[in-house]
Design a protein around this motif. Structure first.
Motif, PDB file in Angstrom:
ATOM      1  N   ILE A 195       4.948  -9.732 -23.467  1.00 17.13           N
ATOM      2  CA  ILE A 195       6.056  -9.606 -22.530  1.00 17.13           C
ATOM      3  C   ILE A 195       6.912 -10.857 -22.657  1.00 17.13           C
ATOM      4  N   SER A 196       8.218 -10.692 -22.800  1.00 18.23           N
ATOM      5  CA  SER A 196       9.073 -11.853 -23.038  1.00 18.23           C
ATOM      6  C   SER A 196       9.073 -12.775 -21.823  1.00 18.23           C
ATOM      7  N   PRO A 197       9.247 -14.070 -22.026  1.00 13.62           N
ATOM      8  CA  PRO A 197       9.266 -15.009 -20.897  1.00 13.62           C
ATOM      9  C   PRO A 197      10.299 -14.655 -19.845  1.00 13.62           C
ATOM     10  N   ALA A 198      11.455 -14.135 -20.279  1.00 11.28           N
ATOM     11  CA  ALA A 198      12.498 -13.777 -19.315  1.00 11.28           C
ATOM     12  C   ALA A 198      12.038 -12.655 -18.403  1.00 11.28           C
ATOM     13  N   ASP A 199      11.175 -11.781 -18.911  1.00  9.98           N
ATOM     14  CA  ASP A 199      10.690 -10.655 -18.120  1.00  9.98           C
ATOM     15  C   ASP A 199       9.401 -10.961 -17.378  1.00  9.98           C
ATOM     16  N   MET A 200       8.759 -12.072 -17.707  1.00 11.93           N
ATOM     17  CA  MET A 200       7.459 -12.364 -17.113  1.00 11.93           C
ATOM     18  C   MET A 200       7.490 -12.457 -15.583  1.00 11.93           C
ATOM     19  N   PRO A 201       8.480 -13.135 -14.971  1.00 10.48           N
ATOM     20  CA  PRO A 201       8.476 -13.187 -13.495  1.00 10.48           C
ATOM     21  C   PRO A 201       8.536 -11.802 -12.857  1.00 10.48           C
ATOM     22  N   GLN A 202       9.275 -10.887 -13.484  1.00  9.85           N
ATOM     23  CA  GLN A 202       9.368  -9.543 -12.923  1.00  9.85           C
ATOM     24  C   GLN A 202       8.063  -8.769 -13.123  1.00  9.85           C
ATOM     25  N   CYS A 203       7.430  -8.944 -14.301  1.00  7.32           N
ATOM     26  CA  CYS A 203       6.165  -8.265 -14.539  1.00  7.32           C
ATOM     27  C   CYS A 203       5.066  -8.831 -13.637  1.00  7.32           C
ATOM     28  N   ALA A 204       5.108 -10.131 -13.399  1.00 10.07           N
ATOM     29  CA  ALA A 204       4.092 -10.749 -12.548  1.00 10.07           C
ATOM     30  C   ALA A 204       4.190 -10.285 -11.110  1.00 10.07           C
ATOM     31  N   ILE A 205       5.356  -9.789 -10.724  1.00  9.02           N
ATOM     32  CA  ILE A 205       5.508  -9.243  -9.372  1.00  9.02           C
ATOM     33  C   ILE A 205       4.529  -8.097  -9.160  1.00  9.02           C
ATOM     34  N   GLY A 206       4.289  -7.296 -10.219  1.00 10.51           N
ATOM     35  CA  GLY A 206       3.419  -6.134 -10.091  1.00 10.51           C
ATOM     36  C   GLY A 206       2.048  -6.481  -9.554  1.00 10.51           C
ATOM     37  N   PRO A 207       1.238  -7.274 -10.304  1.00  8.13           N
ATOM     38  CA  PRO A 207      -0.079  -7.630  -9.782  1.00  8.13           C
ATOM     39  C   PRO A 207      -0.008  -8.484  -8.525  1.00  8.13           C
ATOM     40  N   GLY A 208       1.047  -9.295  -8.409  1.00 12.29           N
ATOM     41  CA  GLY A 208       1.163 -10.159  -7.229  1.00 12.29           C
ATOM     42  C   GLY A 208       1.477  -9.382  -5.967  1.00 12.29           C
ATOM     43  N   ILE A 209       2.554  -8.583  -6.048  1.00  8.69           N
ATOM     44  CA  ILE A 209       2.924  -7.804  -4.856  1.00  8.69           C
ATOM     45  C   ILE A 209       1.920  -6.669  -4.652  1.00  8.69           C
ATOM     46  N   GLY A 210       1.195  -6.307  -5.729  1.00 11.08           N
ATOM     47  CA  GLY A 210       0.125  -5.332  -5.582  1.00 11.08           C
ATOM     48  C   GLY A 210      -0.963  -5.841  -4.653  1.00 11.08           C
ATOM     49  N   VAL A 211      -1.289  -7.120  -4.777  1.00 12.64           N
ATOM     50  CA  VAL A 211      -2.252  -7.735  -3.853  1.00 12.64           C
ATOM     51  C   VAL A 211      -1.691  -7.713  -2.433  1.00 12.64           C
ATOM     52  N   PHE A 212      -0.422  -8.104  -2.299  1.00  6.35           N
ATOM     53  CA  PHE A 212       0.214  -8.169  -0.973  1.00  6.35           C
ATOM     54  C   PHE A 212       0.288  -6.779  -0.328  1.00  6.35           C
ATOM     55  N   SER A 213       0.651  -5.771  -1.139  1.00 10.05           N
ATOM     56  CA  SER A 213       0.901  -4.445  -0.569  1.00 10.05           C
ATOM     57  C   SER A 213      -0.368  -3.640  -0.325  1.00 10.05           C
ATOM     58  N   ARG A 214      -1.514  -4.129  -0.810  1.00 11.88           N
ATOM     59  CA  ARG A 214      -2.753  -3.390  -0.546  1.00 11.88           C
ATOM     60  C   ARG A 214      -3.230  -3.594   0.894  1.00 11.88           C
ATOM     61  N   TYR A 215      -2.683  -4.639   1.552  1.00  8.31           N
ATOM     62  CA  TYR A 215      -3.058  -4.910   2.935  1.00  8.31           C
ATOM     63  C   TYR A 215      -2.054  -4.276   3.893  1.00  8.31           C
ATOM     64  N   ARG A 216      -2.551  -3.900   5.049  1.00 13.94           N
ATOM     65  CA  ARG A 216      -1.661  -3.393   6.087  1.00 13.94           C
ATOM     66  C   ARG A 216      -0.715  -4.496   6.528  1.00 13.94           C
ATOM     67  N   ALA A 217      -1.202  -5.734   6.520  1.00 11.15           N
ATOM     68  CA  ALA A 217      -0.375  -6.899   6.827  1.00 11.15           C
ATOM     69  C   ALA A 217      -1.104  -8.148   6.365  1.00 11.15           C
ATOM     70  N   VAL A 218      -0.340  -9.147   5.947  1.00 12.30           N
ATOM     71  CA  VAL A 218      -0.864 -10.488   5.681  1.00 12.30           C
ATOM     72  C   VAL A 218      -0.395 -11.364   6.830  1.00 12.30           C
ATOM     73  N   LEU A 219      -1.328 -11.961   7.549  1.00 11.86           N
ATOM     74  CA  LEU A 219      -0.983 -12.673   8.774  1.00 11.86           C
ATOM     75  C   LEU A 219      -0.836 -14.161   8.530  1.00 11.86           C
ATOM     76  N   GLU A 220       0.258 -14.730   9.060  1.00  9.95           N
ATOM     77  CA  GLU A 220       0.463 -16.169   9.035  1.00  9.95           C
ATOM     78  C   GLU A 220      -0.428 -16.831  10.089  1.00  9.95           C
ATOM     79  N   SER A 221      -0.383 -18.148  10.155  1.00  9.79           N
ATOM     80  CA  SER A 221      -1.261 -18.874  11.079  1.00  9.79           C
ATOM     81  C   SER A 221      -1.006 -18.521  12.536  1.00  9.79           C
ATOM     82  N   ASP A 222       0.220 -18.082  12.860  1.00  8.88           N
ATOM     83  CA  ASP A 222       0.524 -17.699  14.235  1.00  8.88           C
ATOM     84  C   ASP A 222       0.345 -16.190  14.464  1.00  8.88           C
ATOM     85  N   ASP A 223      -0.343 -15.540  13.534  1.00 11.36           N
ATOM     86  CA  ASP A 223      -0.624 -14.100  13.595  1.00 11.36           C
ATOM     87  C   ASP A 223       0.611 -13.215  13.385  1.00 11.36           C
TER      88      ASP A 223
END
Length: 935
Positions: A720-748
């Motif tokens: 995957i070209s370096p220019a496209d890497m940030p967009q491709c990395a969104i997949g596994p990254g936001i995949g982690v984020f979106s598998r949860y109903r919510a990610v809670l900050e320290s103040d809930d």
């Protein structure tokens, strides 16, 4: 109905390089490409749509461990599926039944022996439903925009109804056997010619041939283009009674050594001017001719006195109805060449008188679109209208007559087709009155598309390009004001003519493959009925980039006149509906904040409706288009991208993969300095389970650190070209984020999408930073020094501190051939300053930095050639380190804002697969041609 979950190919791997190459090549395909049927903005490439649909439906080998128990077995099967995709995306195979049937067989095998329906709730230009139909999948689409709906009907709904039928026209048939929509296409061409003859009988006298000057041999010739300049009264009080031209360029032809230009002849004493034509064959080319009378973006000078004509003055004159026009040149066709004639030598009096008479007749005047036009001008934000208030104002009188005459002919064509069908003595399934009416309406719709092509080429916003063609009204995604414009001849054989438009439309129809049924309806994505168990693949409107409704009004007003009576359900409104259009438009919604909320709410509701009805056994594919300017140092964090992602997640989708679809091969070395990125991201989504839990910020970060490095390494292995890497990395990254109903900050409070993206980008940076620890010390020094100084010199003391921290000295880096050190300064050597005779296997102080820079140098010079391939092969085990360093340096260059240098590394990785393939068979030699076996 709940269907079993199987992981699909698109969730694991796709041959992205082949898909992107085919998508980029597709942009050069003109005749026969479906995009030439009718203009639509921001279409997705057909190759990408075809590949994505296939990969959405075909099982990944990992879903069948009984058939493919080992990793090696699964990889072999993926490569077999990749080969099918690589054949499938080639334009030459878009009508190849053998290739298409091979793909259909794989889909059936993964979908229980059936070809499932596909639905696109934002069908727009129809690319996705068209490709679904090509794959034999029942195709469904919906759109709020009636112009988009008519394009969709013409592409996927009408051709299956008349598939494999011969033409019905009474003329000589082109062939004896007709498949797909070829018969329909031939009828469109035949009745297009019939329609052209009818129009010529009525207004052909308005387009007389022109007398050629003696330098062109005299005689008569057909004019293909008239060049007009808009005029305003001179702002000089002494010349206020003279209309002076607003001309952006005097150049008519710019071929080197064959230039042609206008030369103004000024008679100030008599307050007069005229133009003569000069050519490089007679006199030396006047370099100043490129400027005309223009002095700024919308400012000019008086041709007689040089008095400035500011933009405000032009606006004022236009609003008072005092903007006129003057013919400054005519271009005629002569013996495979062109004759350039001064406008002062062309007599238009006869035509003008006839045009006025025709415009006053009810048959013509009644066909002119009088709807008030708003929002179409790109400059409307500044309140400039230049006297254009209704849509017919975009056209000068003769253009109005031509357009209205063509529109009026549609009703006669409809009657003629029905008469030919019903009067035919041979049996034909179309010979019943009802079906004959449907067929005649279908042909008329395609001819209305040809009229729309004439409208695009034949308005007073079209311009003459000095390299010899007409630049259409929609050269951009909006209508920009033009000062000197071109009037095309609709009855010529050149650009902008009606028969040419018919030919373009006909060739597009010939390439349709109606292998299944299709239907496109007019409805919002939220309200449209979704077919049961449909696979969702869609390209929704991008935030605020394009106002489709405003732009398509330009065609809607003509289509309403030409075929509105034949398709009343789509043409019941005065203009294209706008209030419900899902874009963030601050002018409609009142403010940026209101526009963002409108888009978020509407897109969330639409995606929620879609999510509730899509099938469980296949993922949903959502295309997201973006611009290069949206990619900053923090990755893709624009408000449009964040808002769109938020809508996807609020619709309870989980993003499991992202793929960058590129439509320009800008990673090539020829594009240095441009560094354009992928034009679309395909989000691969699954329904988020109702049992999804919440997690804390710390848990989310730990999950990113645990999962993202492996995913990024897999992306690197896939080149995957370096220019496209940030967009491709969104997949596994936001995949982690979106598998949860919510990610809670320290103040809930729930973590926002933009914060999640920042954390994902940070982890990507840390990963690339961690790679550096695997490099040799000299390379790690060079990276740090390059981050701080680029290629500029810096203080020796600072350099020594950096080197010492890495257990080396500046002298070591100098000895490695990486830097120059003198007079208390240290500077990294440019690639062209490094030893051109460098041999990696003869270097006793070999570094990854040197390997990377020498390989980039050869790649820039020779591309994917023998030289670079041999060099890569000689790196042996260091080759992977060289690739890793290219990723790191691309990221450094992006942060430094060095687009040119970033593109060099991006281009290397984009060609890495081809380079390694070449390297595998390349002999190991040194520069003298002797064989070398050691590395």
């Amino acid at each position: 109905m709940t269907l079993p979950y199987k992981k699909k190919l698109i969730e694991v791997a796709i041959p992205l390089e082949a898909i992107n190459a085919a998508s980029a090549r597709e942009k050069s395909i003109r005749h026969g490409h479906p995009s030439t049927l009718h203009l639509w903005w921001a279409r997705r490439p057909l190759a990408a749509c075809r590949a994505v649909l296939f990969a959405q439906l075909v099982d990944d080998p990992s879903s069948h461990p009984d058939q493919f128990p080992t990793h090696e077995d699964q990889e072999r099967e993926r490569q077999r599926l990749f080969a099918i995709i690589e054949d499938l995306v080639k334009w030459e195979n878009s009508t190849n039944e053998e290739v298409l049937e091979r793909a259909r067989a794989e889909i059936r095998r993964s979908c229980g022996g059936v070809l499932p329906p596909v639905y696109d709730p934002f069908s727009g230009g129809g690319s996705i439903p068209l490709e679904a139909q090509r794959l034999g999948l029942p195709a469904y689409g919906s759109d709020l925009n009636p112009v988009a709906v008519m394009i969709g009907k013409a592409m996927i709904e009408i051709p299956p109804k008349f598939k494999d039928m011969p033409p019905i026209h009474p003329g000589i048939k082109e062939r004896s056997f007709y498949r797909n929509a070829e018969g329909l296409a031939e009828d469109v061409k035949y009745y297009g010619e019939w329609m052209r003859e009818k129009a010529w009988e009525r207004i052909g006298h308005l387009y007389p041939q022109v007398d050629l000057p003696k330098e062109y041999g005299g005689g008569k010739a057909t004019v293909i283009a008239w060049i007009w300049a808009r005029t305003v009264p001179s702002p000089d009080p002494a010349f206020a009674d003279v209309e002076v031209p607003l001309i952006s360029s005097y150049t008519l032809r710019n071929s080197e050594g064959q230039e042609v230009w206008l030369r103004p002849v000024i008679d100030k004493a008599n307050k007069a001017y005229h133009f003569e034509v000069d050519s490089a064959q007679n006199v030396r080319f006047d370099e100043d001719s490129s400027s005309g009378t223009k002095t700024g973006s919308a400012a000019f000078r008086c041709i007689l006195t040089g008095t400035p004509i500011p933009a405000k003055y032009i606006d004022d004159m236009a609003s008072k109805g005092r903007m006129g026009r003057r013919l400054i040149a005519a271009i005629a066709e002569i013996k495979s060449s062109k004759a350039y004639i001064s406008g002062d030598r062309v007599d238009l009096i006869y035509q003008e008188q006839n045009i006025k008479q025709l415009l006053s007749s009810p048959d013509i005047a009644g066909k002119l679109p009088q709807q008030v036009c708003r929002g179409t001008f790109a400059s409307n934000a500044q309140g400039r209208r230049y006297g254009i208030n209704v849509f017919s104002d975009y056209f000068i009188p003769r253009q109005q007559v031509a357009m209205s005459t063509l529109v009026a002919c549609i009703a006669e064509v409809h009657k003629q087709i029905k008469d030919d069908l019903l009067g035919s003595k041979c049996e034909d399934p179309r010979s019943s009155s009802e079906v004959a009416d449907q067929y005649a309406s279908a042909v008329c719709l395609y001819l209305a598309f040809a009229i729309d092509r004439v409208a695009d080429a034949g308005s007073s916003m079209a311009t003459w390009a000095a390299d010899g063609f007409i630049r259409f009204t929609f050269a951009r995604q909006g209508i920009a004001m033009t000062w000197d414009f071109v009037e095309a001849n609709p009855f010529s054989d050149s650009t902008g003519n009606f028969l040419g438009a018919v030919t373009w439309v006909g060739k597009a129809i010939e390439n349709f493959v109606p292998a299944s049924t299709g239907q496109v309806i007019q409805a919002s994505a939220e309200a449209a009925p979704i077919p049961e168990n449909a696979v969702i693949s869609t390209d929704p409107p991008y935030y605020s980039n394009i106002s489709y409704a405003d732009l398509s009004d330009y065609f809607y007003v003509w289509m309403k006149q030409s075929v509105g009576h034949l398709f009343p359900d789509q043409f019941g409104t005065l203009l294209v509906p706008k209030a419900e259009e899902l874009i963030a438009d601050r002018y409609r919604q009142g403010s940026d904040a209101s526009a963002r909320q409108f888009f978020l709410t509407g897109m969330t509701h639409a995606l929620t409706s879609i999510q509730s009805k899509d099938r469980n056994d296949s993922p949903t594919a959502i295309y997201y288009a973006f611009k290069k300017s949206e990619i900053g140092k923090e990755g893709m964090t624009s408000s449009g991208w964040i808002t769109f992602l938020q809508a996807v997640l609020e619709a309870r989708y989980q993003i499991v993969r992202t793929w960058p679809v590129r439509t320009e091969r800008s990673a090539r070395t020829v594009a240095i300095g441009n560094n354009a990125l992928a034009s679309s991201i395909v989000l691969v989504c699954r329904k988020r389970p109702s049992t999804a839990e919440t997690c804390t910020r710390a848990e989310f970060i730990r999950a990113l650190k645990r999962e993202l490095p492996t995913a990024i390494r897999e992306l690197q292995e896939a080149n995957i070209s370096p220019a496209d890497m940030p967009q491709c990395a969104i997949g596994p990254g936001i995949g982690v984020f979106s598998r949860y109903r919510a990610v809670l900050e320290s103040d809930d409070s729930p973590m926002s999408v933009d914060v999640a993206l920042q954390l994902i980008n940070r982890e990507l940076d840390e990963y690339l930073g961690g790679i550096q620890g695997e490099f040799d010390a000299d390379t790690r020094f060079a990276i740090t020094w390059f981050e701080q100084n680029g290629l500029k010199a810096g203080d020796y003391g600072t350099a020594n501190n950096i080197a010492t921290a890495r257990g080396i000295s500046v002298e070591s880096v100098k000895h490695a051939g990486i830097v120059e050190s003198a007079a208390g300064k240290v500077r990294i050597l440019k690639r062209d300053e490094m030893d051109a005779d460098w041999e990696p296997d003869a270097d006793g102080h070999l570094t990854v930095w040197e390997c990377c820079q020498h390989l980039v140098r050869l790649h820039e010079k020779y591309g994917i050639g023998y030289e670079a391939a041999v060099m890569l092969k000689r790196f042996g085990p260091k080759a992977d380190d060289v690739r890793d360093l290219a990723y790191v340096l691309h990221k450094v260059c992006e942060k430094r804002g060095d687009a040119k240098e970033a593109t060099a590394y991006n281009a290397l990785i984009a060609d890495w697969t081809d380079l390694t393939r070449e390297a595998a068979t390349a002999p190991l030699t040194n520069r003298s041609g002797q064989m070398r076996f050691e590395v």
